[in-house]
Design a protein around this motif. Structure first.
Motif, PDB file in Angstrom:
ATOM      1  N   THR A  87       1.237  -6.379  85.910  1.00 39.45           N
ATOM      2  CA  THR A  87       1.136  -6.437  84.450  1.00 39.45           C
ATOM      3  C   THR A  87       1.758  -5.164  83.892  1.00 39.45           C
ATOM      4  OG1 THR A  87      -0.899  -7.732  84.563  1.00 39.45           O
ATOM      5  CG2 THR A  87      -0.489  -6.555  82.517  1.00 39.45           C
ATOM      6  N   LYS A  88       2.833  -5.297  83.140  1.00 40.75           N
ATOM      7  CA  LYS A  88       3.565  -4.129  82.645  1.00 40.75           C
ATOM      8  C   LYS A  88       3.117  -3.731  81.241  1.00 40.75           C
ATOM      9  CE  LYS A  88       5.947  -4.220  86.369  1.00 40.75           C
ATOM     10  NZ  LYS A  88       5.416  -3.433  87.480  1.00 40.75           N
ATOM     11  N   ILE A  89       3.294  -2.471  80.936  1.00 40.38           N
ATOM     12  CA  ILE A  89       3.048  -2.009  79.568  1.00 40.38           C
ATOM     13  C   ILE A  89       4.374  -1.512  79.004  1.00 40.38           C
ATOM     14  CG2 ILE A  89       1.826  -0.360  78.092  1.00 40.38           C
ATOM     15  CD1 ILE A  89      -0.483  -0.423  80.063  1.00 40.38           C
ATOM     16  N   GLY A  90       4.846  -2.221  77.968  1.00 41.50           N
ATOM     17  CA  GLY A  90       6.098  -1.827  77.334  1.00 41.50           C
ATOM     18  C   GLY A  90       5.813  -1.066  76.056  1.00 41.50           C
ATOM     19  N   CYS A  91       5.489  -1.809  75.004  1.00 39.93           N
ATOM     20  CA  CYS A  91       5.268  -1.165  73.700  1.00 39.93           C
ATOM     21  C   CYS A  91       3.837  -0.643  73.543  1.00 39.93           C
ATOM     22  CB  CYS A  91       5.549  -2.183  72.602  1.00 39.93           C
ATOM     23  SG  CYS A  91       4.406  -3.589  72.636  1.00 39.93           S
ATOM     24  N   ASP A  92       2.887  -1.277  74.239  1.00 34.40           N
ATOM     25  CA  ASP A  92       1.460  -0.946  74.123  1.00 34.40           C
ATOM     26  C   ASP A  92       0.931  -1.190  72.704  1.00 34.40           C
ATOM     27  OD1 ASP A  92      -0.907  -0.285  75.284  1.00 34.40           O
ATOM     28  OD2 ASP A  92      -0.633   1.874  75.181  1.00 34.40           O
ATOM     29  N   ARG A  93       1.552  -2.072  71.961  1.00 33.75           N
ATOM     30  CA  ARG A  93       1.069  -2.357  70.614  1.00 33.75           C
ATOM     31  C   ARG A  93       1.317  -3.802  70.182  1.00 33.75           C
ATOM     32  NH1 ARG A  93       3.709   1.954  67.058  1.00 33.75           N
ATOM     33  NH2 ARG A  93       2.864   3.207  68.723  1.00 33.75           N
ATOM     34  N   GLY A  94       1.285  -4.707  71.141  1.00 30.10           N
ATOM     35  CA  GLY A  94       1.344  -6.124  70.782  1.00 30.10           C
ATOM     36  C   GLY A  94       2.664  -6.604  70.226  1.00 30.10           C
ATOM     37  N   GLU A  95       3.770  -6.068  70.704  1.00 32.29           N
ATOM     38  CA  GLU A  95       5.060  -6.507  70.172  1.00 32.29           C
ATOM     39  C   GLU A  95       6.007  -7.080  71.228  1.00 32.29           C
ATOM     40  OE1 GLU A  95       6.636  -3.169  68.068  1.00 32.29           O
ATOM     41  OE2 GLU A  95       5.218  -3.413  66.408  1.00 32.29           O
ATOM     42  N   CYS A  96       5.908  -6.642  72.473  1.00 30.14           N
ATOM     43  CA  CYS A  96       6.968  -6.998  73.431  1.00 30.14           C
ATOM     44  C   CYS A  96       6.574  -8.095  74.428  1.00 30.14           C
ATOM     45  CB  CYS A  96       7.418  -5.760  74.196  1.00 30.14           C
ATOM     46  SG  CYS A  96       6.231  -5.172  75.437  1.00 30.14           S
ATOM     47  N   GLY A  97       5.303  -8.234  74.732  1.00 33.21           N
ATOM     48  CA  GLY A  97       4.863  -9.282  75.650  1.00 33.21           C
ATOM     49  C   GLY A  97       4.920  -8.917  77.127  1.00 33.21           C
ATOM     50  N   ALA A  98       5.347  -7.700  77.449  1.00 34.74           N
ATOM     51  CA  ALA A  98       5.434  -7.318  78.870  1.00 34.74           C
ATOM     52  C   ALA A  98       4.071  -7.365  79.562  1.00 34.74           C
ATOM     53  CB  ALA A  98       6.021  -5.911  78.994  1.00 34.74           C
ATOM     54  N   CYS A  99       3.012  -7.219  78.785  1.00 35.46           N
ATOM     55  CA  CYS A  99       1.656  -7.121  79.345  1.00 35.46           C
ATOM     56  C   CYS A  99       0.950  -8.475  79.400  1.00 35.46           C
ATOM     57  CB  CYS A  99       0.839  -6.182  78.471  1.00 35.46           C
ATOM     58  SG  CYS A  99       0.687  -6.838  76.792  1.00 35.46           S
ATOM     59  N   THR A 100       1.687  -9.569  79.166  1.00 32.26           N
ATOM     60  CA  THR A 100       1.043 -10.885  79.039  1.00 32.26           C
ATOM     61  C   THR A 100       0.295 -11.305  80.303  1.00 32.26           C
ATOM     62  OG1 THR A 100       2.785 -11.583  77.520  1.00 32.26           O
ATOM     63  CG2 THR A 100       1.465 -13.330  78.530  1.00 32.26           C
ATOM     64  N   VAL A 108      -2.123 -14.076  76.550  1.00 31.37           N
ATOM     65  CA  VAL A 108      -2.550 -13.032  75.608  1.00 31.37           C
ATOM     66  C   VAL A 108      -1.852 -11.725  75.972  1.00 31.37           C
ATOM     67  CG1 VAL A 108      -4.844 -14.069  75.339  1.00 31.37           C
ATOM     68  CG2 VAL A 108      -4.545 -12.178  76.898  1.00 31.37           C
ATOM     69  N   TYR A 109      -1.700 -10.872  74.969  1.00 33.80           N
ATOM     70  CA  TYR A 109      -1.195  -9.523  75.202  1.00 33.80           C
ATOM     71  C   TYR A 109      -2.368  -8.672  75.696  1.00 33.80           C
ATOM     72  CZ  TYR A 109       2.933 -10.604  72.275  1.00 33.80           C
ATOM     73  OH  TYR A 109       4.088 -11.129  71.743  1.00 33.80           O
ATOM     74  N   SER A 110      -2.319  -8.288  76.952  1.00 33.50           N
ATOM     75  CA  SER A 110      -3.478  -7.548  77.478  1.00 33.50           C
ATOM     76  C   SER A 110      -3.558  -6.133  76.921  1.00 33.50           C
ATOM     77  CB  SER A 110      -3.457  -7.521  79.013  1.00 33.50           C
ATOM     78  OG  SER A 110      -2.280  -6.922  79.500  1.00 33.50           O
ATOM     79  N   CYS A 111      -2.474  -5.637  76.306  1.00 29.42           N
ATOM     80  CA  CYS A 111      -2.540  -4.312  75.681  1.00 29.42           C
ATOM     81  C   CYS A 111      -3.293  -4.364  74.365  1.00 29.42           C
ATOM     82  CB  CYS A 111      -1.137  -3.745  75.443  1.00 29.42           C
ATOM     83  SG  CYS A 111      -0.253  -4.537  74.062  1.00 29.42           S
ATOM     84  N   SER A 112      -3.529  -5.561  73.858  1.00 30.59           N
ATOM     85  CA  SER A 112      -4.126  -5.694  72.530  1.00 30.59           C
ATOM     86  C   SER A 112      -5.529  -6.281  72.584  1.00 30.59           C
ATOM     87  CB  SER A 112      -3.234  -6.579  71.652  1.00 30.59           C
ATOM     88  OG  SER A 112      -1.937  -6.060  71.622  1.00 30.59           O
TER      89      SER A 112
HETATM   90  S1  FES Z   1       2.868  -3.902  76.113  1.00 25.25           S
HETATM   91 FE1  FES Z   1       4.095  -4.800  74.559  1.00 25.25          FE
HETATM   92  S2  FES Z   1       2.838  -6.422  73.833  1.00 25.25           S
HETATM   93 FE2  FES Z   1       1.609  -5.393  75.261  1.00 25.25          FE
END
Ligand code: FES
Ligand code: FES
Length: 205
Positions: A87-100, A108-112
């Motif tokens: 599970t990756k963290i890209g933006c860490d603010r619910g915008e990129c989807g890397a953490c899905t 779900v966005y797991s960073c959010s």
């Molecule tokens: S890290 Fe980008 S949406 Fe979660």
């Protein structure tokens, strides 16, 4: 009367901290201690769990009991405490989807999402897809269709694809595009990612 102290915290100190009125009524309403008894058994503060909770997270079919800070996200706990670094963290603010990840069948966005909200929920991360050496058909399709370029968004794309196939085993290409629309790919490899999900669905038929 000399006030009893225990580990540097007296009952008077404690009452001052939380408000004497509140503790007075609590003592009366419980009926466990009258004021004299309470003075004789001062409250001891043990440990420093303030701001943390023990939660049970069900990840990839297995239950994990973890202490989490209330501010910690599901993405952080998956990666830092449980070692699911797919599970990756890209933006860490619910915008990129890397953490899905998939929670109760939904992507779900797991960073959010806070980890403390996840008690009792069924969490699926990319590590839970394959069975031993056998990859999930979606993972195989991503390889066959060159879905990963740099690969940073890939696990998130696959998990969104997985959530779609769980609720719709036979999606159209347009439905796949829509399902992946919350997953950004900085390599711009969208056509191949969509093709991979469509192919995985048709293979399963
Ligand atoms: S890290 Fe980008 S949406 Fe979660
Ligand atoms: S493959 Fe590089 S970000 Fe998508």
């Amino acid at each position: 009367m000399e006030e009893k102290k225990h580990k540097g915290v007296s009952r008077r100190d404690f009452l001052k901290t939380i408000g004497g009125g509140a503790i007075g009524s609590a003592v009366v309403s419980t009926g466990l201690l009258d004021t004299k008894e309470a003075e004789a058994y001062p409250i001891e503060v043990v440990g420093t769990r303030r701001g943390k909770s023990a939660v049970t997270l069900k990840v990839n079919g297995k239950n994990y009991r973890v202490d989490v800070e209330h501010r910690e996200t599901l993405a952080e706990v998956l990666r830092d405490q449980l070692g699911f670094t797919g599970t990756k963290i890209g933006c860490d603010r619910g915008e990129c989807g890397a953490c899905t990840v998939v929670v109760n069948g939904r992507n779900v966005y797991s960073c959010s999402h806070l980890a403390v909200w996840m008690e009792g929920k069924d969490i699926l991360s990319i590590e839970g897809l394959g069975k031993g050496e056998k990859l999930d058909p979606l993972q195989e399709a991503f390889i066959e269709h060159d879905g990963p370029q740099c690969g940073f968004c890939t696990s998130g794309q696959i998990m969104s694809g997985k959530a779609l196939l769980l609720r719709n085993a036979n999606p159209t290409e347009a439905q796949v595009r829509k399902a992946l629309s919350g997953n950004l790919c900085r390599c711009g490899n969208y056509n191949r990612e969509v093709a991979a999900v469509v192919a995985a669905a048709s293979k399963a038929r």
